[in-house]
Design an enzyme around this catalytic site. Structure first.
Site, PDB file in Angstrom:
ATOM      1  N   LYS A  22     151.469  67.727 -23.438  1.00  0.00           N
ATOM      2  CA  LYS A  22     151.499  66.393 -22.820  1.00  0.00           C
ATOM      3  C   LYS A  22     150.087  65.911 -22.501  1.00  0.00           C
ATOM      4  CE  LYS A  22     153.050  65.963 -18.265  1.00  0.00           C
ATOM      5  NZ  LYS A  22     152.133  65.181 -17.446  1.00  0.00           N
ATOM      6  N   ARG A  27     145.406  62.111 -24.121  1.00  0.00           N
ATOM      7  CA  ARG A  27     143.995  61.939 -24.522  1.00  0.00           C
ATOM      8  C   ARG A  27     143.900  61.475 -25.975  1.00  0.00           C
ATOM      9  NH1 ARG A  27     144.688  65.341 -20.315  1.00  0.00           N
ATOM     10  NH2 ARG A  27     142.923  65.867 -18.976  1.00  0.00           N
ATOM     11  N   GLY A  92     150.932  59.809 -13.806  1.00  0.00           N
ATOM     12  CA  GLY A  92     149.651  59.749 -13.098  1.00  0.00           C
ATOM     13  C   GLY A  92     148.481  59.823 -14.061  1.00  0.00           C
ATOM     14  N   SER A 163     139.896  68.139 -10.202  1.00  0.00           N
ATOM     15  CA  SER A 163     140.976  67.372 -10.839  1.00  0.00           C
ATOM     16  C   SER A 163     140.523  66.840 -12.185  1.00  0.00           C
ATOM     17  CB  SER A 163     141.393  66.212  -9.926  1.00  0.00           C
ATOM     18  OG  SER A 163     142.028  65.204 -10.690  1.00  0.00           O
ATOM     19  N   ASP A 310     150.196  73.004 -12.465  1.00  0.00           N
ATOM     20  CA  ASP A 310     151.520  72.481 -12.797  1.00  0.00           C
ATOM     21  C   ASP A 310     152.575  73.581 -12.900  1.00  0.00           C
ATOM     22  OD1 ASP A 310     150.540  69.927 -12.846  1.00  0.00           O
ATOM     23  OD2 ASP A 310     150.218  69.876 -15.005  1.00  0.00           O
ATOM     24  N   LYS A 337     151.722  65.480  -6.166  1.00  0.00           N
ATOM     25  CA  LYS A 337     152.227  65.377  -7.542  1.00  0.00           C
ATOM     26  C   LYS A 337     153.447  64.437  -7.570  1.00  0.00           C
ATOM     27  CE  LYS A 337     149.062  68.081  -9.186  1.00  0.00           C
ATOM     28  NZ  LYS A 337     147.979  67.538 -10.009  1.00  0.00           N
ATOM     29  N   ARG A 341     155.456  68.954  -4.071  1.00  0.00           N
ATOM     30  CA  ARG A 341     156.046  70.128  -4.742  1.00  0.00           C
ATOM     31  C   ARG A 341     156.070  71.362  -3.861  1.00  0.00           C
ATOM     32  NH1 ARG A 341     153.694  69.201 -10.894  1.00  0.00           N
ATOM     33  NH2 ARG A 341     155.372  67.806 -11.524  1.00  0.00           N
TER      34      ARG A 341
END
Ligand code: S3P
Length: 424
Positions: A22, A27, A92, A163, A310, A337, A341
């Site tokens: 994903k 990108r 996001g 990040s 993740d 997220k 979470r």
């Protein structure tokens, strides 16, 4: 959609190919849109999030069509004024990356998102972009983002967060600046953007957690996207905790900034082996062999966190089946997220019978516990939570019911079909 999940006694056995990454798909479509000429993207993800990025690029005048399994992108390298608000859906990555691309255009645009995305923090990108000269209006730093295109200038930015979304947003804004732009992160986050920019001929240098980009024209390329290790994670954990399992996952991305889960499995004593490692479009790829294992608890903290951020909900499931106390720290950003979470994972795994407690920045999990199930659990409209609960359901004594299972389609529409192929 509700989903019933039952205990499987005979194990998971067989070989499956893990679908497209994903992160890399986002990108690939965005960078191909910025390159002048024809790009070919092979194995673009069918998840709703990358499809949101594709839709946004099309609304910016990019001609991108599927021909069989390939996504063919024609671009002049220039984006056109959108005639509509740009809908990032639940993604996001779409919103944060596009804000970096759009802030430096000679037109205005508005990025919108669904209910969950509209609650997520955008200050982390608005602040550095503003330092570059961007004009972005957002109520309380949340979507919708009204972006007034400006000529931007390069900056040196010490990011408070590790990040990849923040880093990539700044690098994409820096692509058009006359001065170089530098991003320094506390720990290295996933570096797919840097790799793809390099692959497409950008003037970019990386030195550990410091990246410098200078004004660049991107060359269109054929980009082949590997399988997503974050999708593979659900199968890795399932095979480790379901007795009698032995599986091979083909074509998994093994970029070292994403493989934190493999390090954790090794630390826990899991039987896991990497086969046939190679490089595709600037990314490491290989097959992973996993079998049922006796696991021991471990501590997960510090610089490994961005490499498995993740995967933490499904790692919590894994830890519930490891002997001893697993402590997960430094993961406070998990609260920002698709849902919080930390709260959601603890609430739902407790219902199943796990011994798990919430801390401000992670979890404490005592194992090994027998999961009883026999209840309904919630996905919180979060794809990774829904899939983590499915994996837990495979070892619950009694069946469970997952509410909102359709959210799986955000990243992994093939999830259930692939499980059905290997459930004995
Ligand atoms: C992503 C980066 C991560 C991750 C997200 C995808 C990316 O977010 O959680 O699912 O594609 O760059 P952060 O970099 O903000 O932690």
């Amino acid at each position: 959609m509700e989903k019933l999940v039952k205990n499987i006694s005979k194990g998971l056995v067989g070989e499956i190919t893990i679908p497209s990454d994903k992160s890399i798909s986002h990108r690939a479509i965005m960078l191909s849109s910025l390159a002048n000429g024809k790009s070919i993207i092979k194995n673009f993800s069918k998840g709703q999030d990358p499809l949101s990025s594709l839709k946004v690029c099309r609304d910016l005048g990019i001609d991108a069509e599927f021909q069989n399994e390939d996504l063919i992108v024609h671009s002049t390298g220039k984006l056109k004024t959108p005639q509509t608000d740009l809908d990032c859906g639940n993604s996001g990555t779409t919103m944060r990356f596009m804000s970096g691309i759009l802030a430096g255009q000679n037109f205005n645009s508005t990025l919108i998102g669904d209910e969950s995305l509209s609650k997520r923090p955008m200050k982390r990108v608005i602040e550095p972009l503003s330092l570059m000269g961007a004009k972005i209006e957002a109520d309380n730093f949340k979507a919708p983002l009204n972006i007034y295109g400006q000529k931007l200038h390069g900056i040196e930015y010490n990011s408070p967060l590790a990040s990849a979304q923040v880093k990539s947003c700044i690098l994409l804004a820096g692509l058009n600046c006359d001065e170089p732009t530098t991003v320094i992160e506390p720990y290295i986050s996933r570096d797919h953007t840097e790799r793809m920019l390099k692959f497409m001929g950008a003037n970019i240098k990386t030195d550990n957690n410091k990246t410098i980009i200078s004004k660049s024209e991107l060359e269109p390329k054929t980009i082949e996207i590997c399988g997503d290790i974050s999708s593979a994670a659900f199968f890795i954990v399932a095979a480790l905790i379901v007795p009698n399992s032995k599986i091979i996952l083909k074509n998994v991305g093994l970029n070292p900034t994403r493989t934190g889960i493999l390090d954790v499995v090794e630390k826990m004593g899991g039987n896991i082996e990497i086969l046939d490692k190679k490089e595709i479009s600037g990314e490491e790829v290989g097959d992973i062999k996993i079998s049922y294992s006796n696991l021991k608890a471990c501590t997960i903290e510090g610089e490994i966190i961005p490499k498995l951020i993740d995967e933490l909900p499904v790692i919590a499931v894994l830890a519930s089946q490891a002997e001893g106390q697993t402590i997960i720290k430094d993961a406070q950003d998990l609260r920002n997220k698709e849902t919080d979470r930390i709260k959601a994972t603890v609430a739902e795994l407790k219902k199943l019978g796990a011994d798990i407690e919430e801390t401000p920045d992670g979890f404490i999990i005592n194992g090994k516990s027998e999961l009883n199930g026999d209840c309904t659990v919630e996905s919180y409209h979060d794809h990774r939570l829904a899939m983590s609960l499915y994996v837990a359901g495979l070892i619950c004594k009694k069946q469970i019911n997952i509410n909102g299972f359709e959210w799986v389609n955000i990243s992994f529409p093939e999830f259930e079909n692939l499980f059905e192929k290997i459930i004995m």
